[in-house]
Design a protein around this motif. Structure first.
Motif, short mmCIF file in Angstrom:
data_model
loop_
_atom_site.label_atom_id
_atom_site.label_comp_id
_atom_site.label_asym_id
_atom_site.label_seq_id
_atom_site.Cartn_x
_atom_site.Cartn_y
_atom_site.Cartn_z
N ILE A 26 0.82 -1.22 0.00
CA ILE A 26 0.00 0.00 0.00
C ILE A 26 0.85 1.26 0.00
CG2 ILE A 26 -2.17 -0.96 0.93
CD1 ILE A 26 -1.17 0.04 3.71
N GLY A 27 2.11 1.14 -0.35
CA GLY A 27 3.00 2.30 -0.45
C GLY A 27 4.17 2.18 0.50
N PRO A 28 5.26 2.93 0.24
CA PRO A 28 6.48 2.81 1.02
C PRO A 28 6.30 3.09 2.50
CG PRO A 28 6.77 4.36 -0.82
CD PRO A 28 5.35 3.93 -0.83
N VAL A 29 6.96 2.29 3.32
CA VAL A 29 6.95 2.47 4.77
C VAL A 29 8.40 2.71 5.19
CG1 VAL A 29 6.36 1.43 7.00
CG2 VAL A 29 5.09 0.77 4.94
N CYS A 30 8.63 3.77 5.98
CA CYS A 30 9.99 4.06 6.43
C CYS A 30 10.44 2.99 7.43
CB CYS A 30 10.05 5.44 7.08
SG CYS A 30 11.63 5.75 7.89
N PRO A 31 11.56 2.28 7.14
CA PRO A 31 12.02 1.22 8.05
C PRO A 31 12.62 1.79 9.35
CG PRO A 31 13.61 1.49 6.28
CD PRO A 31 12.48 2.45 5.98
N HIS A 32 12.91 3.09 9.36
CA HIS A 32 13.51 3.69 10.55
C HIS A 32 12.46 4.09 11.59
CE1 HIS A 32 17.19 3.72 8.27
NE2 HIS A 32 16.63 4.43 7.32
N ARG A 38 5.08 10.98 4.64
CA ARG A 38 5.85 12.01 3.95
C ARG A 38 7.12 11.44 3.33
NH1 ARG A 38 6.82 17.16 6.99
NH2 ARG A 38 7.62 15.94 8.73
N ILE A 39 6.93 10.46 2.49
CA ILE A 39 8.08 9.82 1.86
C ILE A 39 8.22 10.31 0.42
CG2 ILE A 39 8.99 7.60 1.05
CD1 ILE A 39 7.68 6.43 3.66
N SER A 40 9.42 10.75 0.09
CA SER A 40 9.64 11.22 -1.28
C SER A 40 10.83 10.46 -1.89
CB SER A 40 9.91 12.71 -1.29
OG SER A 40 10.92 13.01 -0.34
N PHE A 53 13.33 9.24 0.86
CA PHE A 53 13.59 10.13 1.99
C PHE A 53 12.33 10.22 2.82
CE2 PHE A 53 13.30 14.44 3.81
CZ PHE A 53 14.44 14.43 4.61
N CYS A 54 12.51 10.05 4.16
CA CYS A 54 11.35 10.13 5.06
C CYS A 54 11.32 11.52 5.69
CB CYS A 54 11.45 9.05 6.13
SG CYS A 54 10.20 9.24 7.42
N GLY A 55 10.25 12.26 5.44
CA GLY A 55 10.12 13.61 5.97
C GLY A 55 9.88 13.63 7.47
N ASP A 56 9.49 12.51 8.05
CA ASP A 56 9.23 12.46 9.48
C ASP A 56 10.51 12.31 10.29
OD1 ASP A 56 6.34 12.69 9.98
OD2 ASP A 56 6.24 11.02 8.57
N CYS A 57 11.34 11.34 9.93
CA CYS A 57 12.58 11.14 10.70
C CYS A 57 13.79 11.67 9.93
CB CYS A 57 12.76 9.68 11.08
SG CYS A 57 13.12 8.59 9.71
N ARG A 58 13.56 12.15 8.71
CA ARG A 58 14.60 12.76 7.87
C ARG A 58 15.74 11.79 7.56
NH1 ARG A 58 12.80 17.42 6.97
NH2 ARG A 58 14.64 18.13 5.86
N LYS A 59 15.41 10.49 7.48
CA LYS A 59 16.43 9.50 7.12
C LYS A 59 16.14 8.96 5.72
CE LYS A 59 17.76 7.95 11.71
NZ LYS A 59 17.32 7.07 12.79
N THR A 62 16.13 2.43 1.20
CA THR A 62 15.59 1.76 0.01
C THR A 62 14.78 0.57 0.52
OG1 THR A 62 17.28 0.07 -0.30
CG2 THR A 62 17.77 2.26 -1.22
N VAL A 63 14.14 -0.13 -0.40
CA VAL A 63 13.30 -1.28 -0.04
C VAL A 63 14.14 -2.41 0.58
CG1 VAL A 63 13.46 -2.41 -2.33
CG2 VAL A 63 11.39 -2.71 -0.93
N LYS A 64 15.46 -2.35 0.38
CA LYS A 64 16.33 -3.41 0.91
C LYS A 64 16.69 -3.23 2.39
CE LYS A 64 19.87 -4.11 -1.86
NZ LYS A 64 20.84 -3.97 -2.97
N VAL A 65 16.51 -2.02 2.90
CA VAL A 65 16.91 -1.74 4.29
C VAL A 65 16.06 -2.56 5.27
CG1 VAL A 65 17.00 0.04 6.11
CG2 VAL A 65 17.83 0.55 3.80
N GLY A 66 16.72 -3.21 6.20
CA GLY A 66 16.01 -4.01 7.20
C GLY A 66 15.51 -5.35 6.68
N THR A 67 16.04 -5.78 5.52
CA THR A 67 15.63 -7.08 4.97
C THR A 67 16.87 -7.96 4.79
OG1 THR A 67 15.97 -6.68 2.60
CG2 THR A 67 13.93 -5.84 3.57
N VAL A 68 16.65 -9.21 4.39
CA VAL A 68 17.78 -10.12 4.15
C VAL A 68 18.61 -9.68 2.95
CG1 VAL A 68 16.65 -12.13 5.21
CG2 VAL A 68 16.43 -11.75 2.74
#
Ligand code: ZN
Length: 299
Positions: A26-32, A38-40, A53-59, A62-68
């Motif tokens: 349902i759309g990108p989720v910030c892994p941080h 507010r993801i751009s 880029f996450c406008g909430d935590c400013r980090k 990519t889709v690979k972060v936090g995955t195998v």
């Protein structure tokens, strides 16, 4: 055209788009920080592919972060090919074969298959047979333990307890050190609902725990019996036969340390066997989240 001609198996941008659609339906989720609002996208020549880029935590992520797949240098389209091959081969695929097909080193192929097995590992621990259906429990022996002399019996072999929910068709396997009431009863108790009809062979370690369920039928293999009506363990024996053919034919050497990952692979393919190969692959890929492996990177 074949299934392997799909763009995401060859084109890196298409591979990212495909994985994003699976991991973030349902759309990108910030892994941080877990936010979605507010993801751009970060575009530009120097930006990594798929960078957000996450406008909430400013980090950034990519889709690979936090995955195998995190910090792997293998192109994503090769990961998708590997996932497809592993999910569509009934008995598995060896790292040697994957190394030749994908044109990556053997070591890389080995790490890739182990990461994909981790993705296949189910996070669902809900008990089998909660609808009052039949659950078959049985054990099997495989390979050889290091440093244990080969004798009669099964002392020198690895031991696995598996459960199959006849209703849902799902399988779950647990590697155990010893086979006795102390090791087996807790597994049965934790993985089978009290409403279930338990189906086992005549092994002693099922007797006492079996009384805790709505019904417990035992098949006396020792006296040449294969089953009476619903009292049989044929389903789980079918599962073991696929598992054994795969372990003997494809994965000839498997250390104790990794056996639970191979079990996760066979459990997964068996549990999802009624889906088409492409759908089964997507289910496995959806499981890459939150399972980063921390052992050394080969690339
Ligand atoms: Zn964030």
């Amino acid at each position: 055209m074949s299934i392997l001609s799909q763009r995401f198996f060859h084109d890196e941008d298409a591979a990212f788009a495909k994985l994003e659609s699976i991991v973030w339906p349902i759309g990108p989720v910030c892994p941080h920080c877990g936010c979605m609002g507010r993801i751009s996208e970060i575009k530009g020549k120097s930006a990594r592919r798929g960078l957000k880029f996450c406008g909430d935590c400013r980090k950034q992520f990519t889709v690979k972060v936090g995955t195998v797949f995190e910090s792997s240098h293998v192109p994503l389209h090769k990961w998708l090919q590997a996932a497809y091959l592993l999910c569509s081969s009934k008995k598995g695929i060896s790292s040697h074969q994957l190394h030749r097909i994908l044109e990556v080193t053997y070591k890389t192929a080995w790490f890739m298959t182990h990461r994909l097995r981790e993705a296949m590992r189910s996070g669902d621990f809900s008990p089998f047979g909660s609808d009052g259906g039949a659950v078959e429990v049985d054990e099997t022996f495989i390979g050889r333990k290091k440093g244990v002399p080969v004798r009669h019996g099964y002392e020198h072999k690895h031991k696995v307890v598996s459960l199959v929910d006849r209703e849902s068709g799902k399988a779950r396997s647990i590697v155990v050190d010893q086979l006795n009431t102390k090791t087996v009863a807790p597994i049965v108790r934790e993985n089978v609902a009290k409403e279930a009809h338990l189906m086992t062979d005549e092994a002693k370690h099922y007797v006492k725990v079996g009384r805790e369920f709505a019904d417990h039928k035992r098949v006396y293999h020792g006296s040449g019996e294969y089953g009476r009506g619903e009292a049989h363990t044929n389903t789980i024996e079918g599962f073991f036969s696929i598992f054994k053919r795969g372990m003997k034919g494809i994965y000839q050497h498997c250390g104790e340390r990794h056996l639970h990952r191979y079990m996760a692979e066979f459990d997964f393919r068996y549990s999802e066997r009624k889906c088409a190969d492409a759908e089964r692959t997507e289910t496995a890929l959806a499981g890459i989240k939150g399972k980063r492996l921390y052992y050394r990177q080969p690339e």
